[in-house]
Design an enzyme around this catalytic site. Structure first.
Site, PDB file in Angstrom:
ATOM      1  N   GLY A 280      26.979  -9.561  -8.482  1.00  0.00           N
ATOM      2  CA  GLY A 280      27.370  -8.070  -8.190  1.00  0.00           C
ATOM      3  C   GLY A 280      26.616  -7.564  -7.258  1.00  0.00           C
ATOM      4  O   GLY A 280      25.406  -7.768  -7.030  1.00  0.00           O
TER       5      GLY A 280
ATOM      6  N   ARG B 208      30.384 -14.774  -6.894  1.00  0.00           N
ATOM      7  CA  ARG B 208      30.092 -15.424  -8.080  1.00  0.00           C
ATOM      8  C   ARG B 208      30.462 -17.171  -7.884  1.00  0.00           C
ATOM      9  O   ARG B 208      31.798 -17.254  -8.095  1.00  0.00           O
ATOM     10  CB  ARG B 208      30.386 -14.855  -9.393  1.00  0.00           C
ATOM     11  CG  ARG B 208      29.990 -13.228  -9.624  1.00  0.00           C
ATOM     12  CD  ARG B 208      30.281 -12.842 -10.901  1.00  0.00           C
ATOM     13  NE  ARG B 208      29.862 -11.484 -10.961  1.00  0.00           N
ATOM     14  CZ  ARG B 208      28.878 -10.627 -11.343  1.00  0.00           C
ATOM     15  NH1 ARG B 208      27.862 -11.587 -11.236  1.00  0.00           N
ATOM     16  NH2 ARG B 208      28.722  -9.583 -10.992  1.00  0.00           N
TER      17      ARG B 208
ATOM     18  N   ASP C 139      19.659 -11.731 -12.274  1.00  0.00           N
ATOM     19  CA  ASP C 139      19.238 -12.707 -12.979  1.00  0.00           C
ATOM     20  C   ASP C 139      19.912 -14.030 -12.575  1.00  0.00           C
ATOM     21  O   ASP C 139      19.268 -15.033 -12.509  1.00  0.00           O
ATOM     22  CB  ASP C 139      19.341 -12.450 -14.501  1.00  0.00           C
ATOM     23  CG  ASP C 139      18.173 -11.808 -15.025  1.00  0.00           C
ATOM     24  OD1 ASP C 139      17.036 -11.935 -14.682  1.00  0.00           O
ATOM     25  OD2 ASP C 139      18.017 -11.096 -16.048  1.00  0.00           O
TER      26      ASP C 139
ATOM     27  N   THR D 128      20.417  -5.401  -8.390  1.00  0.00           N
ATOM     28  CA  THR D 128      21.208  -5.054  -9.420  1.00  0.00           C
ATOM     29  C   THR D 128      21.283  -3.867  -9.850  1.00  0.00           C
ATOM     30  O   THR D 128      20.167  -3.272 -10.234  1.00  0.00           O
ATOM     31  CB  THR D 128      21.191  -6.326 -10.536  1.00  0.00           C
ATOM     32  OG1 THR D 128      21.964  -5.894 -11.513  1.00  0.00           O
ATOM     33  CG2 THR D 128      19.875  -6.341 -11.190  1.00  0.00           C
TER      34      THR D 128
ATOM     35  N   ASP E 140      22.025  -2.931 -12.963  1.00  0.00           N
ATOM     36  CA  ASP E 140      21.857  -2.694 -14.351  1.00  0.00           C
ATOM     37  C   ASP E 140      20.208  -2.664 -14.687  1.00  0.00           C
ATOM     38  O   ASP E 140      19.912  -2.200 -15.820  1.00  0.00           O
ATOM     39  CB  ASP E 140      22.372  -4.010 -14.878  1.00  0.00           C
ATOM     40  CG  ASP E 140      23.858  -4.017 -15.045  1.00  0.00           C
ATOM     41  OD1 ASP E 140      24.626  -2.797 -15.014  1.00  0.00           O
ATOM     42  OD2 ASP E 140      24.391  -5.113 -14.960  1.00  0.00           O
TER      43      ASP E 140
ATOM     44  N   ASP F 226      18.327  -4.732 -15.719  1.00  0.00           N
ATOM     45  CA  ASP F 226      17.898  -5.725 -16.775  1.00  0.00           C
ATOM     46  C   ASP F 226      17.666  -7.140 -16.022  1.00  0.00           C
ATOM     47  O   ASP F 226      18.200  -8.189 -16.240  1.00  0.00           O
ATOM     48  CB  ASP F 226      19.033  -6.028 -17.646  1.00  0.00           C
ATOM     49  CG  ASP F 226      20.199  -6.540 -16.981  1.00  0.00           C
ATOM     50  OD1 ASP F 226      20.549  -6.413 -15.850  1.00  0.00           O
ATOM     51  OD2 ASP F 226      21.240  -6.998 -17.775  1.00  0.00           O
TER      52      ASP F 226
ATOM     53  N   ARG G 244      26.282  -4.195 -19.747  1.00  0.00           N
ATOM     54  CA  ARG G 244      26.958  -4.931 -20.537  1.00  0.00           C
ATOM     55  C   ARG G 244      25.614  -5.423 -21.686  1.00  0.00           C
ATOM     56  O   ARG G 244      25.905  -5.740 -22.793  1.00  0.00           O
ATOM     57  CB  ARG G 244      27.601  -6.180 -20.115  1.00  0.00           C
ATOM     58  CG  ARG G 244      28.296  -7.439 -20.748  1.00  0.00           C
ATOM     59  CD  ARG G 244      28.902  -8.311 -20.223  1.00  0.00           C
ATOM     60  NE  ARG G 244      30.169  -7.831 -19.448  1.00  0.00           N
ATOM     61  CZ  ARG G 244      30.182  -7.923 -18.127  1.00  0.00           C
ATOM     62  NH1 ARG G 244      29.307  -8.206 -17.314  1.00  0.00           N
ATOM     63  NH2 ARG G 244      31.255  -7.038 -17.621  1.00  0.00           N
TER      64      ARG G 244
END
Length: 321
Positions: A13, A74, A105, A127, A129, A131, A173
């Site tokens: 992303g 992706r 990741d 990213t 997120d 995470d 997510r």
């Protein structure tokens, strides 16, 4: 091994600040006497052998742009070992000595896989997120939080005008970092995050108590991994007298120019990535560890990560009534 020529790609992303990272990698590498190639469309570009030479001018006027000018994708095909080997062979055929990957990741797993076939890699975390292992900050996160904050502040005007509960679904997510930080900054009534099981009865009780105290409108921020925004709205409507409406922010959170902080971190991460390669170190992720810029081997990346702030989570709900 001596590094003379590198390739750079963006994968997964897109995140604000990826272009700043590409610019930083390219210009700092050239400053240190290296040649640079850009892979188009991430790991797909390696499979399709789509690569072009980058120079100082080709990365000009991109630092302020969102997305990634190298494009991204992706690539499920890249999960196959034979495809990974083919990609490593292609890079060697173009005299590439090392690959710099900008992404999350999944992108790091791809970099780790290709390194097993003898191609040195370094990852820059990009990213929204947050995470990602190996760093307590990822490029794009600050911009995403500020984008959510700006949207919530606009939605609040309508919620107040109509005495409504505004439910706002944000990305996240597997982690609720965006919801958590944006919720605190926006003064949300409550946040729902994957780190805590969604408790709809308690949510409604919380809202009703606030409205008994003459609160006229409320903001609820929901990370997509915690609950579906539609389910939250329907439950509130069925179990209270309050009027609730849903806004799903979606891809707006990924777009737009990077914040000053994201552009700054992108440049520092890029510098560390090139310095690490020139020092003869590779197969690692560049990241932030308590404010220090570090390069951590893939196998040790789990030691550093963005920790969910339980105190901040509690404080949002304490202040939100």
């Amino acid at each position: 091994m001596e590094i003379r020529k590198i390739a750079v790609l963006t994968s997964g992303g897109d995140a604000p600040g990826m272009n700043a990272a590409i610019r930083g990698v390219t210009r700092y590498a050239i400053h240190n006497g290296l040649d640079v190639e850009g892979v188009v469309r991430g790991y797909d570009g390696l499979v399709d052998e789509d690569m072009r030479r980058l120079d100082r001018r080709s990365v000009g006027e991109i630092i302020q742009r969102g997305g990634t000018f190298l494009r991204t994708a992706r690539c499920l095909e890249f999960m196959k070992p034979e495809v990974q080997k083919k990609a490593a062979d292609f890079l060697r055929s173009r005299d590439i000595d090392a690959l710099v990957v900008i992404g999350g990741d999944g992108s790091m797993k791809g970099a780790e896989a290709i390194s097993a076939f003898g191609m040195p890699t370094v990852v820059i975390p990009g990213t929204i997120d947050g995470d990602m292992l190996g760093t307590d900050y990822t490029v794009g996160f600050d911009t995403a939080v500020n984008t959510v904050l700006a949207s919530v502040n606009k939605i609040r005007d309508t919620a107040f005008s109509h005495d409504r509960v505004a439910v706002i679904e944000v990305m996240g997510r597997h982690a609720g970092f965006i919801a958590l930080r944006a919720g605190m900054a926006a003064g949300a009534e409550m946040v729902l995050t994957p780190e805590h099981p969604a408790d709809f009865p308690s949510l409604c009780e919380h809202l009703l108590e606030s409205h008994r105290m003459n609160k006229m409108s409320s903001i609820i921020i929901v990370a997509e991994g915690a609950a579906r925004g539609t389910d939250v709205v329907e439950y509130i409507k069925e179990h209270t007298y309050l009027e609730a409406n849903l806004t799903v922010l979606g891809y707006v959170q990924r777009g737009g120019p990077p914040s000053a902080y994201d552009s700054l971190m992108a440049g520092l991460f890029a510098q560390k990535a090139i310095d690490t390669l020139l020092a003869g170190k590779y197969n690692c992720v560049v990241g932030s560890d308590g404010g220090r810029i570090v390069a951590t081997p893939y196998g040790e990346a789990g030691k550093i990560k963005f920790v969910f702030d339980e105190n901040l989570y509690r404080l949002i709900h304490q202040l939100g009534r």
